[in-house]
Motif scaffolding. Structure first.
Motif, short mmCIF file in Angstrom:
data_model
loop_
_atom_site.label_atom_id
_atom_site.label_comp_id
_atom_site.label_asym_id
_atom_site.label_seq_id
_atom_site.Cartn_x
_atom_site.Cartn_y
_atom_site.Cartn_z
N THR A 336 -15.93 -14.36 -3.33
CA THR A 336 -14.79 -15.26 -3.48
C THR A 336 -13.78 -14.70 -4.47
O THR A 336 -12.57 -14.78 -4.26
N ALA A 337 -14.28 -14.12 -5.55
CA ALA A 337 -13.37 -13.56 -6.56
C ALA A 337 -12.60 -12.37 -6.01
O ALA A 337 -11.52 -12.04 -6.52
N SER A 339 -11.07 -12.23 -3.26
CA SER A 339 -9.92 -12.69 -2.47
C SER A 339 -8.84 -13.18 -3.43
O SER A 339 -9.06 -14.16 -4.15
N TYR A 341 -5.72 -15.11 -5.00
CA TYR A 341 -5.15 -16.44 -4.81
C TYR A 341 -6.14 -17.37 -4.08
O TYR A 341 -5.77 -18.12 -3.18
N ASN A 342 -7.40 -17.32 -4.46
CA ASN A 342 -8.39 -18.19 -3.82
C ASN A 342 -8.44 -19.57 -4.44
O ASN A 342 -9.06 -20.48 -3.87
N GLU A 344 -10.10 -20.81 -6.69
CA GLU A 344 -11.42 -21.29 -7.06
C GLU A 344 -11.46 -21.76 -8.52
O GLU A 344 -12.17 -22.70 -8.86
N HIS A 435 -5.05 -19.96 -13.49
CA HIS A 435 -4.70 -18.85 -12.60
C HIS A 435 -4.98 -17.51 -13.28
O HIS A 435 -5.37 -16.53 -12.61
N GLU A 438 -8.56 -16.81 -12.79
CA GLU A 438 -8.79 -16.28 -11.45
C GLU A 438 -8.39 -14.81 -11.35
O GLU A 438 -9.10 -14.00 -10.72
N TYR A 442 -10.77 -11.51 -10.46
CA TYR A 442 -10.41 -10.54 -9.42
C TYR A 442 -10.42 -9.12 -9.98
O TYR A 442 -10.92 -8.18 -9.35
#
Length: 456
Positions: A336-337, A339, A341-342, A344, A435, A438, A442
């Motif tokens: 998930t990380a 991707s 702009y997920n 999460e 953000h 996130e 990433y």
């Protein structure tokens, strides 16, 4: 599970390597302590004392981490008693720096989200006339609050009831060299008598060229409120017809909500920083810290090894630290990380629970395990470790800082009786920091997949 890349030609690492590493870090601790006392650490800590405190924390973390990883080859009673004391020293000294960096990060984010300069310069004092004003400012920045407008050529300003158009502060003086004067209301004039009325084209063009309009009464200096004029298509046409260019919208100042949010964060985090500074000073002067310093001084000359240290190899212990790290990373949602702009990290953003985000805890644990693995590599490889580990550690440091900054913004938003605009600005700030969380995840995912796995 990450793949292992062991060097089959590498021989065993004796316990003497750990003893030399611990002695070096203990010497660094004592050197930083002496520097901290020489530079002074009063109510206003100097730059030298701040750097000395950082060196103290760095040495304490390395000694404590090494005691945790290589505990089987050390005296168990001594290591078990020493580790929590070093963690207390490191944690106590880190609080002040954490509050200061968190405040700086939040204020920079507020200015970035407002499209303003990071720290706008202070203007001249209120009541300054056109003759004594500061040097001209660029066209994309408004005049300082409270200062009188600069000289305006005749006919460039249209006067209307309750609304005054002001020209840019770098507008040139009249061509005939007439000196500017100041009227009884504190407004700068050019020595000429402007027309009593201006045509709509002249007034509109002046408003578009200046980018600002002063709304309200201007009988007293500083009473009018300055707002940015939005140049629409009609205003652009008027400006082009008048021979002027349409400037970019001015965002040199924070909005009311953002300014109040910054002031609230400044009060809360400055107070927390002051308390942390006082706590650190008390800790450094306590008998508990003196006992820790005495033990570190003994460690600088003699390392208490266990009887099992004779003939022991440190590589299996370092490999165990690496295995704990890889197991913790395997439990992270790296898919998930990976991707962008997920969103999460924004889950549970509106939760009324003031506790930290539960999804952040595994990432914080990986950060600590990565640090232990890096320290173990420093012992095994005589102070060297792969540079890719530093990149991964920096990504997790940004993750921790952004998560704590978001929590500080959320805590400030829970302050009773704050204005809706302030609460809105803090909510936007909280989302921005989540953000950043996130983005840090990433970055760590890319670093781990491309660099770290290949070097383990």
């Amino acid at each position: 599970m990450a793949q292992r890349h062991l060097d089959p030609t590498a021989g065993p690492v004796p316990a003497d390597a750990l003893a030399g590493y611990l002695r070096a870090q203990a010497t660094e601790f004592l050197r930083a302590l002496r520097l901290h006392r020489e530079t002074g650490a009063g109510a206003a800590a100097s730059e030298g004392s701040v750097e000395a405190a950082r060196a103290l924390r760095r040495a304490a973390r390395r000694v404590s981490g090494s005691l945790h990883t290589f505990q089987p080859v050390l005296d168990p009673d001594w290591s078990e008693a020493m580790r929590p004391e070093l963690a207390w020293v490191s944690g106590t000294l880190a609080l002040e720096h954490a509050h200061a960096s968190r405040l700086q990060q939040l204020l920079l984010a507020l200015h970035r989200l407002s499209g303003a300069a990071p720290f706008p310069p202070q203007g001249p004092a209120a009541g300054t006339t056109a003759r004594t004003a500061a040097p001209p400012l660029p066209r994309d920045r408004p005049a300082p609050a409270g200062s009188a407008p600069a000289a305006v050529p005749a006919g460039a300003t249209g006067t209307a009831p309750g609304r005054t158009g002001t020209a840019p502060c770098d507008t040139p003086a009249p061509a005939d060299g007439t000196p500017g004067t100041t009227d009884t209301a504190g407004r700068a004039t050019t020595g000429r008598t402007a027309p009593a009325r201006a045509t709509p084209v002249t007034a509109g063009a002046a408003a578009v060229r200046t980018g600002t309009v002063t709304v309200g009464a201007t009988d007293a200096p500083g009473r009018g409120s300055t707002a940015t004029a939005a140049a629409g298509p009609r205003g652009s046409a008027l400006a082009v017809a008048a021979g002027g260019a349409v400037p970019a919208p001015d965002r040199g100042n924070l909005t009311v909500g953002a300014a109040k949010a910054g002031a609230l964060l400044d009060r809360q985090l400055t107070l927390a920083r002051t308390r942390a500074h006082s706590t650190a000073l008390q800790a450094l002067g306590s008998s508990r810290f003196h006992a820790v310093a005495d033990k570190v001084a003994v460690l600088a000359s003699e390392v208490p090894l266990s009887p099992a240290a004779a003939g022991a190899d440190l590589r299996p212990l370092a490999d165990a630290a690496r295995d704990r790290l890889t197991d913790a990373v395997a439990a992270l949602p790296l898919l998930t990380a990976g991707s962008p702009y997920n969103a999460e990290a924004l889950i549970h953003g509106l939760s009324p629970d003031p506790a930290p985000h539960p999804q952040d805890a595994p990432w914080h644990q990986v950060r600590l395990l990565l640090r232990l693995h890096r320290y173990a590599l420093e012992v095994v490889h005589a102070g060297r470790h792969p540079g890719s580990l530093l990149d991964a550690g920096e990504a997790l440091d940004r993750h921790r800082d952004a998560a704590e900054a978001a929590a500080a913004a959320a805590q400030a938003a829970r302050t009773p009786r704050i204005a809706p605009a302030t609460a809105y600005a803090l909510g936007v700030l909280h989302a921005d920091q989540r953000h950043e969380v996130e983005a840090a995840r990433y970055a760590f995912q890319r670093c781990w997949q491309k660099e770290v796995i290949g070097t383990l």
